[in-house]
Design a protein around this motif. Sequence first.
Motif: not given
Length: 124
Positions: A52-53, A56-57, A60, A65-66, A68-69, A78
């Motif tokens: 997930g990280f 996200y990276q 981003n 814009h997220i 939540s994951i 997501i």
Amino acid sequence: MMKNYASRKRILGLVALASVALTMIALLPALFGGETALQIRASRQGITVPDGFYVYQRLNAEGIHIKSITPDKNTLVIKFDSQEQSTAAEKVLRRLLPEGFDIAQLEQSSEWLSRISPHKQSIG
């Protein structure tokens, strides 16, 4: 005097009705739209869902814009604030992730109904 009282009461009733109607109109987008979600899952055995990280990276870095994951069983969900962000993220993820992953839009419109319903329903 009695006529004046009835007139005021009618006006107050109309103002209250108008306030309720405006509040309902303001809340409709929150009930029926806004939040969208993507689900990533492995389509073959032996493949694990991406971190997930990492997702996200990468999103981003693309200016997406997220909200939540969340890992959910063998999937990654997501959430986004808009359909535009979700569509853009889907395009990036299809380009970014190797073959072997299913990326799908999740239906969020009925989620609010399940939150207010006292009974869980199952189909099948």
